[in-house]
Design an enzyme around this catalytic site. Structure first.
Site, PDB file in Angstrom:
ATOM      1  N   HIS A  72      -4.508   8.182   5.886  1.00 10.72           N
ATOM      2  CA  HIS A  72      -3.602   7.352   5.078  1.00 10.72           C
ATOM      3  C   HIS A  72      -4.311   6.874   3.818  1.00 10.72           C
ATOM      4  O   HIS A  72      -5.295   6.146   3.876  1.00 10.72           O
ATOM      5  CB  HIS A  72      -3.110   6.141   5.867  1.00 10.72           C
ATOM      6  CG  HIS A  72      -2.230   5.242   5.047  1.00 10.72           C
ATOM      7  ND1 HIS A  72      -0.903   5.539   4.784  1.00 10.72           N
ATOM      8  CD2 HIS A  72      -2.470   4.080   4.390  1.00 10.72           C
ATOM      9  CE1 HIS A  72      -0.376   4.595   4.025  1.00 10.72           C
ATOM     10  NE2 HIS A  72      -1.312   3.700   3.770  1.00 10.72           N
ATOM     11  N   HIS A  74      -3.592   6.356  -0.802  1.00 12.14           N
ATOM     12  CA  HIS A  74      -2.697   6.383  -1.964  1.00 12.14           C
ATOM     13  C   HIS A  74      -3.554   6.945  -3.102  1.00 12.14           C
ATOM     14  O   HIS A  74      -4.167   6.187  -3.853  1.00 12.14           O
ATOM     15  CB  HIS A  74      -2.202   4.970  -2.323  1.00 12.14           C
ATOM     16  CG  HIS A  74      -1.426   4.281  -1.232  1.00 12.14           C
ATOM     17  ND1 HIS A  74      -0.066   4.140  -1.273  1.00 12.14           N
ATOM     18  CD2 HIS A  74      -1.830   3.707  -0.084  1.00 12.14           C
ATOM     19  CE1 HIS A  74       0.347   3.487  -0.180  1.00 12.14           C
ATOM     20  NE2 HIS A  74      -0.710   3.208   0.561  1.00 12.14           N
ATOM     21  N   GLU A 148       7.260   8.556  -0.991  1.00 15.39           N
ATOM     22  CA  GLU A 148       7.576   7.168  -0.641  1.00 15.39           C
ATOM     23  C   GLU A 148       8.925   6.744  -1.211  1.00 15.39           C
ATOM     24  O   GLU A 148       9.202   6.975  -2.383  1.00 15.39           O
ATOM     25  CB  GLU A 148       6.482   6.243  -1.177  1.00 15.39           C
ATOM     26  CG  GLU A 148       6.602   4.812  -0.710  1.00 15.39           C
ATOM     27  CD  GLU A 148       5.345   4.019  -1.018  1.00 15.39           C
ATOM     28  OE1 GLU A 148       4.673   3.584  -0.065  1.00 15.39           O
ATOM     29  OE2 GLU A 148       5.013   3.834  -2.211  1.00 15.39           O
ATOM     30  N   HIS A 187       9.005   3.154   2.876  1.00 18.35           N
ATOM     31  CA  HIS A 187       7.849   2.306   2.572  1.00 18.35           C
ATOM     32  C   HIS A 187       7.481   1.331   3.692  1.00 18.35           C
ATOM     33  O   HIS A 187       6.406   1.429   4.281  1.00 18.35           O
ATOM     34  CB  HIS A 187       8.114   1.567   1.249  1.00 18.35           C
ATOM     35  CG  HIS A 187       7.059   0.593   0.847  1.00 18.35           C
ATOM     36  ND1 HIS A 187       7.347  -0.715   0.543  1.00 18.35           N
ATOM     37  CD2 HIS A 187       5.726   0.723   0.703  1.00 18.35           C
ATOM     38  CE1 HIS A 187       6.217  -1.339   0.216  1.00 18.35           C
ATOM     39  NE2 HIS A 187       5.233  -0.481   0.309  1.00 18.35           N
ATOM     40  N   HIS A 214       4.588   2.055   6.680  1.00 17.27           N
ATOM     41  CA  HIS A 214       3.695   0.893   6.773  1.00 17.27           C
ATOM     42  C   HIS A 214       4.385  -0.158   7.648  1.00 17.27           C
ATOM     43  O   HIS A 214       5.509  -0.576   7.335  1.00 17.27           O
ATOM     44  CB  HIS A 214       3.480   0.239   5.409  1.00 17.27           C
ATOM     45  CG  HIS A 214       2.762   1.079   4.389  1.00 17.27           C
ATOM     46  ND1 HIS A 214       3.406   1.924   3.513  1.00 17.27           N
ATOM     47  CD2 HIS A 214       1.440   1.155   4.079  1.00 17.27           C
ATOM     48  CE1 HIS A 214       2.511   2.491   2.706  1.00 17.27           C
ATOM     49  NE2 HIS A 214       1.314   2.049   3.026  1.00 17.27           N
ATOM     50  N   GLU A 217       1.470  -4.986   8.612  1.00 24.56           N
ATOM     51  CA  GLU A 217       0.155  -5.066   7.962  1.00 24.56           C
ATOM     52  C   GLU A 217      -0.330  -6.519   7.926  1.00 24.56           C
ATOM     53  O   GLU A 217      -1.448  -6.816   8.301  1.00 24.56           O
ATOM     54  CB  GLU A 217       0.233  -4.488   6.541  1.00 24.56           C
ATOM     55  CG  GLU A 217      -1.108  -4.557   5.789  1.00 24.56           C
ATOM     56  CD  GLU A 217      -1.050  -3.903   4.417  1.00 24.56           C
ATOM     57  OE1 GLU A 217       0.067  -3.533   3.974  1.00 24.56           O
ATOM     58  OE2 GLU A 217      -2.121  -3.758   3.797  1.00 24.56           O
TER      59      GLU A 217
HETATM   60 ZN   LIG Z   1      -0.828   2.179   2.398  1.00 18.71          ZN
END
Ligand SMILES: [Zn+2]
Length: 388
Positions: A72, A74, A148, A187, A214, A217
């Site tokens: 994972h 970005h 995304e 997302h 996600h 978190e």
């Molecule tokens: Zn992320």
């Protein structure tokens, strides 16, 4: 007198603290016997000493394993400067403040870095069509590129879904054997409306498209599903959201509601998305994740740098959930090197068997991003990059 040089043809026993060959649970300590540049045997050093009494022995390093997978990240944020800040300061002071750094140039730089590191595969969240075009064309990238999608207004769900599906179909026609695959990332459960989440996850499940979401978190995400308010809701840009959180999720928040329970009851876990982070979860959430057959990707350094809490790894392992490792972006993870993630996880989870952590970084990652694992076994060529 001439110095006696070691015979290059005689076998060498390379030892380490943790060996993961790609199959089984691994060895701690571990050893690999190499002769003429080829692996002759892997296993417990004591057993290897008995089988190869004439092998020269040398400690190779802490870990011997196939290249790890960054499950994972970005990549389009790879030109950002890293900064550790509490989550609700990091979003405006790093993500938004440096947004001019986001894009194709950063993504290319990140992909170059993954190649330099010898990464075995990647799971990348792709935010813009230009970045998808650029990464899909790369010859040196293996893994999955997850497009995304965001959209908290349920009334815009059908239009957003149609646009996303059209793009995904175009990219999927550009997939090449051995190249990166196209996936989908709704997302988060709070930035994608219930209707859009259902449309996207049903489509992906039907098409066999890999997914990442996600989830959980920051502790404020749990608070949002329980109360409909809290810092996550207070810090939003009001123009980008419906008046109440209940409208986003299509039901009333309640004390026992969690992001995982919400996704499960919506049917969003049926396509077995990989759930990213999963730091702030209940024992019931862990049970639901296991029953749904979802993998989880943890980003230990990012979670620490953003003060999000600690992923309950032992509880997920006990429930039989497949765990993989990712760095998240360099803006929160500091680097794209999963080996550094494993090293940090070893200090964060001293009670966990280190073989479990290495296995997660290699096999767990390959399972999430859909790439074949390189096995260290008799007859395979030995490479020094197997020493982490
Ligand atoms: Zn992320």
């Amino acid at each position: 007198m001439t110095a006696q040089l070691p015979d290059p043809h005689s076998p060498e026993l390379l030892t380490c603290d943790v060996l993961f060959s790609g199959v089984g649970g691994g060895y701690a300590p571990g050893g690999v016997v190499v002769a003429d540049g080829v692996i002759a045997a892997v296993g417990d050093p004591e057993a290897l000493r008995a089988r190869y009494p004439h092998a020269r022995e040398r400690r190779a390093g802490a870990i011997i394993a196939p290249p790890p997978v960054n499950a994972h990240t970005h990549l389009d944020m790879s030109a950002y400067a890293f900064q550790a800040l509490p989550y609700f300061r990091w979003i405006p002071e790093v993500v938004i403040a440096q947004r001019a750094q986001r894009g194709v140039a950063g993504a290319e730089r990140g992909a170059d870095e993954l190649t330099r590191l010898g990464t075995g595969g990647v799971g990348d969240i792709v935010w813009s069509p230009e970045v998808m075009d650029a990464l899909l064309a790369r010859e040196d990238l293996r893994g999955t590129l997850y497009f995304e999608v965001l959209g908290p207004f349920p009334e815009k769900a059908d239009e957003l879904f149609r646009a996303a599906r059209e793009r995904l179909e175009g990219w999927r026609r550009k997939e090449r054997p051995g190249g990166p695959r196209v996936g989908l990332s709704p997302h988060t459960p709070y930035t994608v409306s219930h209707r859009l989440m259902r449309l996207l996850t049903e489509y992906a499940a039907g098409e066999g498209l890999p997914m990442q979401i996600h989830v959980a978190e920051h502790p404020a995400e749990l608070e949002l599903f329980r109360t409909g308010g809290g810092p996550l809701w207070e810090n939003r840009l009001p123009a980008l959201y419906p008046p109440t959180f209940a409208e986003v999720i299509g039901r009333a928040p309640e004390p026992d509601l969690t992001p995982v329970r919400y996704l499960d009851e919506l049917g969003a876990l049926a396509g077995r998305p990989a759930l990213i982070h999963m730091v702030n979860v209940t024992p019931e959430d862990i049970g639901r994740t296991a029953r749904a057959g979802c993998s989880v990707v943890t980003c230990p350094r990012s979670n620490r740098h953003l003060s999000c809490g600690t992923f309950p790894w032992a509880a997920f392992a006990a429930a039989g959930v497949e765990v993989a490792l990712g760095t998240d972006s360099v803006a929160s993870g500091e680097s794209l090197d999963v080996r550094a993630e494993v090293a940090f996880a070893r200090t964060l989870y001293p009670e966990l068997d280190p073989r479990l952590l290495v296995r997660a970084a290699v096999k767990g990652g390959h399972r999430v991003v859909g790439t074949p694992i390189q096995l260290l076994r008799r007859g395979e060529a030995w490479h020094t990059h197997y020493v982490w």
